[in-house]
Design an enzyme around this catalytic site. Structure first.
Site, PDB file in Angstrom:
ATOM      1  N   ASP A  21       0.896  -1.251   0.025  1.00 51.81           N
ATOM      2  CA  ASP A  21       0.044  -0.071  -0.059  1.00 51.81           C
ATOM      3  C   ASP A  21       0.720   1.354   0.160  1.00 51.81           C
ATOM      4  O   ASP A  21       0.181   2.315   0.113  1.00 51.81           O
ATOM      5  CB  ASP A  21      -0.974  -0.060   1.164  1.00 51.81           C
ATOM      6  CG  ASP A  21      -2.180  -0.740   0.804  1.00 51.81           C
ATOM      7  OD1 ASP A  21      -2.493  -0.926  -0.234  1.00 51.81           O
ATOM      8  OD2 ASP A  21      -3.011  -0.883   1.747  1.00 51.81           O
ATOM      9  N   LYS A  24       3.319   1.083  -4.821  1.00 52.06           N
ATOM     10  CA  LYS A  24       4.349   0.513  -5.934  1.00 52.06           C
ATOM     11  C   LYS A  24       3.858   0.416  -7.359  1.00 52.06           C
ATOM     12  O   LYS A  24       4.029   0.849  -8.253  1.00 52.06           O
ATOM     13  CB  LYS A  24       4.873  -0.816  -5.373  1.00 52.06           C
ATOM     14  CG  LYS A  24       5.602  -1.007  -4.252  1.00 52.06           C
ATOM     15  CD  LYS A  24       5.833  -2.356  -3.639  1.00 52.06           C
ATOM     16  CE  LYS A  24       4.699  -3.080  -3.398  1.00 52.06           C
ATOM     17  NZ  LYS A  24       4.153  -2.722  -2.184  1.00 52.06           N
ATOM     18  N   HIS A  86       3.860  -9.476  -0.409  1.00 55.13           N
ATOM     19  CA  HIS A  86       5.214  -9.687   0.227  1.00 55.13           C
ATOM     20  C   HIS A  86       5.869 -11.143  -0.088  1.00 55.13           C
ATOM     21  O   HIS A  86       7.046 -11.263  -0.201  1.00 55.13           O
ATOM     22  CB  HIS A  86       5.137  -9.461   1.904  1.00 55.13           C
ATOM     23  CG  HIS A  86       6.285  -9.761   2.318  1.00 55.13           C
ATOM     24  ND1 HIS A  86       7.501  -8.973   2.467  1.00 55.13           N
ATOM     25  CD2 HIS A  86       6.712 -10.669   3.409  1.00 55.13           C
ATOM     26  CE1 HIS A  86       8.293  -9.442   2.945  1.00 55.13           C
ATOM     27  NE2 HIS A  86       7.934 -10.488   3.758  1.00 55.13           N
TER      28      HIS A  86
HETATM   29  P1  GDP Z   1       1.123  -1.182  -3.604  1.00 56.96           P
HETATM   30  O1  GDP Z   1       0.468  -2.091  -2.676  1.00 56.96           O
HETATM   31  O2  GDP Z   1       2.317  -0.678  -2.878  1.00 56.96           O
HETATM   32  O3  GDP Z   1       1.205  -1.703  -5.039  1.00 56.96           O
HETATM   33  O4  GDP Z   1      -0.021   0.275  -3.721  1.00 56.96           O
HETATM   34  P2  GDP Z   1      -0.898   0.748  -4.657  1.00 56.96           P
HETATM   35  O5  GDP Z   1      -0.153   1.315  -5.856  1.00 56.96           O
HETATM   36  O6  GDP Z   1      -1.779  -0.147  -4.653  1.00 56.96           O
HETATM   37  O7  GDP Z   1      -1.360   2.056  -3.652  1.00 56.96           O
HETATM   38  C1  GDP Z   1      -2.122   1.801  -2.223  1.00 56.96           C
HETATM   39  C2  GDP Z   1      -3.015   2.962  -1.975  1.00 56.96           C
HETATM   40  O8  GDP Z   1      -2.397   4.162  -2.066  1.00 56.96           O
HETATM   41  C3  GDP Z   1      -4.077   3.449  -3.020  1.00 56.96           C
HETATM   42  O9  GDP Z   1      -5.346   3.699  -2.500  1.00 56.96           O
HETATM   43  C4  GDP Z   1      -3.384   4.352  -3.897  1.00 56.96           C
HETATM   44  O10 GDP Z   1      -4.520   5.163  -4.725  1.00 56.96           O
HETATM   45  C5  GDP Z   1      -2.804   5.134  -3.064  1.00 56.96           C
HETATM   46  N1  GDP Z   1      -1.691   5.755  -3.493  1.00 56.96           N
HETATM   47  C6  GDP Z   1      -0.644   5.512  -4.165  1.00 56.96           C
HETATM   48  N2  GDP Z   1       0.245   6.464  -4.768  1.00 56.96           N
HETATM   49  C7  GDP Z   1      -0.406   7.580  -3.919  1.00 56.96           C
HETATM   50  C8  GDP Z   1       0.235   8.835  -4.021  1.00 56.96           C
HETATM   51  O11 GDP Z   1       1.257   9.295  -4.792  1.00 56.96           O
HETATM   52  N3  GDP Z   1      -0.616   9.958  -3.180  1.00 56.96           N
HETATM   53  C9  GDP Z   1      -1.417   9.335  -2.638  1.00 56.96           C
HETATM   54  N4  GDP Z   1      -2.132  10.498  -1.869  1.00 56.96           N
HETATM   55  N5  GDP Z   1      -2.024   8.183  -2.531  1.00 56.96           N
HETATM   56  C10 GDP Z   1      -1.484   7.466  -3.151  1.00 56.96           C
HETATM   57 MG    MG Z   2       0.547  -3.436  -5.736  1.00 58.77          MG
END
Ligand code: GDP
Ligand code: MG
Length: 390
Positions: A21, A24, A86
């Site tokens: 979250d 990425k 993970h």
């Molecule tokens: P991952 O699990 O690392 O792949 O994370 P995700 O790309 O699925 O993003 C997780 C959450 O964080 C989602 O609800 C996104 O919309 C939010 N999010 C991702 N990037 C940003 C950002 O740059 N700014 C904000 N405010 N929220 C973000």
């Molecule tokens: Mg992801």
């Protein structure tokens, strides 16, 4: 007809790492969007849901734990992996399936360093990823003071793992805002890509060694035959070459070669490719088999190894292991049961690094330095390196 792949720039394998979250997948999509909008660029935009779901493979029922996208900067061609969970990081990084030349560590400026952030840095160190660029993501929503603190914290984490945290590029980005086209944040993604281009050096490729490709997936193309996919570990392969499929006990000819859906005449170490194999039945070959230059590899079953048993906190076992332990060994893309004989006296506890001899249930290509994961019941409990054939 599809446009052939033309190698105009060096190719690197890169990936996003970091806590769930922290953004990425959003950042991965944003990178392809920003590059697709560069004038004269060749990158195609890959939307978020296509990275997270890989619908085509999902329908075939293949377990997908790696999502690849490709993009091109001014100087380089990148294959970028974004792993969904993970457990996939542990498995794919330790077994070398991800083969990263460099990594983008995504850390949310709102949350800072979290357990998986630290574990991925530890894993990256263990598997020989030498260069990490930090994306301080969600910078659109963070306040300045907190973001400063998070930056310090990340630099300390990198230094603690031998990455030289003071020198590592740390770029404040917002994947989400860049995806929406906000110019301030598309510029930040550009800055991140510049940092990757300049900070991650071109890797040494073993293109002179005999060809070797661990099979990741097997597909059938109606009317054409069986296709295997994977990353070329070493050597080169061309259309028309004879190859041996270890595990399938077969020799065949490569009749077609593609990368990211585009035909190519010849592939080399580091490339992600699909090989069309003449006359090979679909069910003769599977994930874990290895395609090699004929006669170049003698598979084996016994080896000695140094293994780090993950601590309970790292997701490892709760109880120690003794000689006679029979977990699964993930070597390259193969998943093979093995008998463990500990070198030392007494049991080995989670958190310890131990020497052992392993006897696998079947032969696979083995060599000193090869990394592997130890798994049981679908979770990783250890990470190791082959020290010698026994
Ligand atoms: P991952 O699990 O690392 O792949 O994370 P995700 O790309 O699925 O993003 C997780 C959450 O964080 C989602 O609800 C996104 O919309 C939010 N999010 C991702 N990037 C940003 C950002 O740059 N700014 C904000 N405010 N929220 C973000
Ligand atoms: Mg992801």
């Amino acid at each position: 007809a599809k446009t052939p792949f033309v190698r105009t720039k060096p190719h690197l394998n890169i990936g996003t790492m970091g806590h769930v979250d922290h953004g990425k997948t959003t950042l991965t999509a944003a990178i392809t969007k920003v590059l697709s909008e560069r004038s004269g660029g060749t990158t195609s935009y890959v939307a978020l849901d296509r990275i997270d779901r890989a619908p085509e493979e999902a329908r075939r029922g293949i377990t997908i734990d790696l999502a690849h996208v490709e993009y091109e900067t001014g100087t380089r061609h990148y294959a970028h992996v974004d792993m969904p969970g993970h457990a996939d990081y542990v498995k794919n990084m330790v077994t070398g399936a991800a083969q990263l030349d460099g990594a983008i560590l995504v850390v949310s400026a709102l949350d800072g360093v979290m357990p998986q952030t630290a574990e991925h840095v530890l894993l990256a160190r263990q598997v020989g990823v030498d260069h990490i660029v930090v994306a301080l993501n969600k910078a659109d929503a963070g306040d300045e003071e907190l973001t400063e603190l998070v930056e310090l914290e990340v630099r300390e984490l990198l230094t603690a793992h031998g990455y030289g945290g003071d020198a590592a590029p740390v770029v404040r980005v917002s994947g989400l805002r860049a995806l929406k086209g906000d110019p301030r944040w598309t510029a930040a993604v550009e800055a991140l890509l510049d940092a990757v281009d300049t900070y991650v050096p071109l890797p040494v490729r073993y293109t002179d060694a005999p060809f070797l490709l661990p099979v990741e997936n097997v597909l059938t193309i109606t009317g054409r035959g069986t296709v295997v996919t994977g990353a070329v570990e070493r050597g080169t392969v061309s259309v028309g070459d004879r190859v041996q499929v270890l595990g399938a006990d077969a020799e065949t000819v490569v009749t077609g070669l593609e990368t990211f859906g585009r035909p190519m005449d010849s592939a080399e170490a580091g490339d992600n490719v699909a090989l069309l194999l003449r006359g090979l039945p679909r069910d003769a070959v599977r994930r874990g088999h290895v395609v090699v230059a004929p006669g170049s590899v003698q598979p084996a079953r016994r080896f000695t190894a140094r293994v780090h048993l993950l601590s309970t906190r790292e997701g490892g076992r709760r109880t120690p292991v003794s000689s006679g332990y029979r977990p699964q060994f993930y070597l390259r893309t193969a998943d093979v049961v093995g008998d463990v004989q500990l070198a030392g006296e007494g049991p080995a506890h989670p958190g310890e690094t131990v020497e052992m001899t392993v006897e696998l249930g079947r032969e696979v290509p083995l060599e000193p330095g090869l990394g592997f994961a130890v798994r049981e019941g679908g979770r990783t409990v250890g990470a190791g390196t082959v020290t010698a054939l026994a």
